[in-house]
Design an enzyme around this catalytic site. Sequence first.
Site, PDB file in Angstrom:
ATOM      1  N   HIS A 168       0.889  -1.332  -0.282  1.00 34.78           N
ATOM      2  CA  HIS A 168       0.035   0.042  -0.019  1.00 34.78           C
ATOM      3  C   HIS A 168       0.952   1.217  -0.150  1.00 34.78           C
ATOM      4  O   HIS A 168       1.955   1.269   0.473  1.00 34.78           O
ATOM      5  CB  HIS A 168      -0.790  -0.076   1.417  1.00 34.78           C
ATOM      6  CG  HIS A 168      -1.860  -0.953   1.349  1.00 34.78           C
ATOM      7  ND1 HIS A 168      -2.434  -1.805   2.323  1.00 34.78           N
ATOM      8  CD2 HIS A 168      -3.030  -1.314   0.522  1.00 34.78           C
ATOM      9  CE1 HIS A 168      -3.512  -2.444   2.191  1.00 34.78           C
ATOM     10  NE2 HIS A 168      -3.952  -2.103   0.853  1.00 34.78           N
ATOM     11  N   CYS A 255      -2.921   0.585   9.428  1.00 34.55           N
ATOM     12  CA  CYS A 255      -3.709  -0.458   9.207  1.00 34.55           C
ATOM     13  C   CYS A 255      -4.959  -1.044  10.286  1.00 34.55           C
ATOM     14  O   CYS A 255      -6.191  -1.224   9.867  1.00 34.55           O
ATOM     15  CB  CYS A 255      -3.347  -1.914   8.736  1.00 34.55           C
ATOM     16  SG  CYS A 255      -1.649  -1.752   8.059  1.00 34.55           S
TER      17      CYS A 255
HETATM   18  C1  CIR Z   1      -3.541  -7.727   3.226  1.00 39.49           C
HETATM   19  O1  CIR Z   1      -2.741  -7.953   2.571  1.00 39.49           O
HETATM   20  O2  CIR Z   1      -4.494  -6.929   2.861  1.00 39.49           O
HETATM   21  C2  CIR Z   1      -3.073  -7.558   4.882  1.00 39.49           C
HETATM   22  N1  CIR Z   1      -2.736  -8.926   5.044  1.00 39.49           N
HETATM   23  C3  CIR Z   1      -2.383  -6.621   5.416  1.00 39.49           C
HETATM   24  C4  CIR Z   1      -3.179  -5.048   4.992  1.00 39.49           C
HETATM   25  C5  CIR Z   1      -2.661  -4.088   5.811  1.00 39.49           C
HETATM   26  N2  CIR Z   1      -3.061  -2.928   5.437  1.00 39.49           N
HETATM   27  C6  CIR Z   1      -2.667  -1.657   5.317  1.00 39.49           C
HETATM   28  O3  CIR Z   1      -1.294  -1.521   5.069  1.00 39.49           O
HETATM   29  N3  CIR Z   1      -3.269  -0.559   5.140  1.00 39.49           N
END
Ligand code: CIR
Length: 264
Positions: A168, A255
């Site tokens: 991201h 997150c």
């Molecule tokens: C994913 O791959 O979607 C989750 N394992 C991690 C999400 C992390 N979120 C973020 O950076 N906002």
Amino acid sequence: MAASFTFTHAICRTPSISSVDGLRAVDTGAPDLATFRAHHADYVAALRATGANVTLLDALEDFPDSTFVEDAALCLPKGAVIMRPGAPSRLGEAAAIRPAIEAAYGPHMRQISGPGHIEGGDILVTEREILVGKSARTDAAGVWELRAIVSDWGYTLRELQTPPDVLHFKTDCSLLDADTILTTRRLAASGCFDGYDLIYTEDGEDASANAIRFNDAVLFPAGFPRTAAALDRAGYNVVEIGNSEAAKLDGGMSCLSLRFSPPT
Ligand code: CIR
């Protein structure tokens, strides 16, 4: 106070037992649930210590990545937008977060209806603009739909590109105050932060770029002492939180929460 880092409320969600099956770019082993939940509890306590009202939602076993609530919604001072995650296994998180957002925002809530995709992790809200990085999870159509919504509310949106192989946009940057961004050199090299003051992650510590400024605190992942020291020298109140288990799922400080002050 600056709306981009001053908040009265946050929403978090307890890591599910199924989080061991969460998405990850590289498999370095499943997170240890007890440690993950202990770190998460420290995180929630750190948010609450700033005086914020934190809603802790129940774990959601159907969605292994649902503790990463940031990706399912965007909370702005004038309204909230339910996202449309680009990871198929996360698409249903949009409907799951909706009741909590509706409780806070009432009619000031909109939804990305598609066909595009967009995840909150690709959106950095600063005091002057909304930066959105296209990525494997966020496409041009998703950005286009978000732009139409936030323009109605008077915000300026700037479309950028998340570096290749970076999950991201905010994996590599964080807002520290109205003018200052913590960033990796690989992200800033594009010039996307021209006009801002920058603090760079130290060599070998790029994984610390995902932090959050939340009221008087900067929640920062433990284990990156040189970048933590740089933030400390710059005058920030650095609160270190264990992130070893979330990191196994490519997750970090931003997150784990939705941060906002509901419209009055
Ligand atoms: C994913 O791959 O979607 C989750 N394992 C991690 C999400 C992390 N979120 C973020 O950076 N906002």
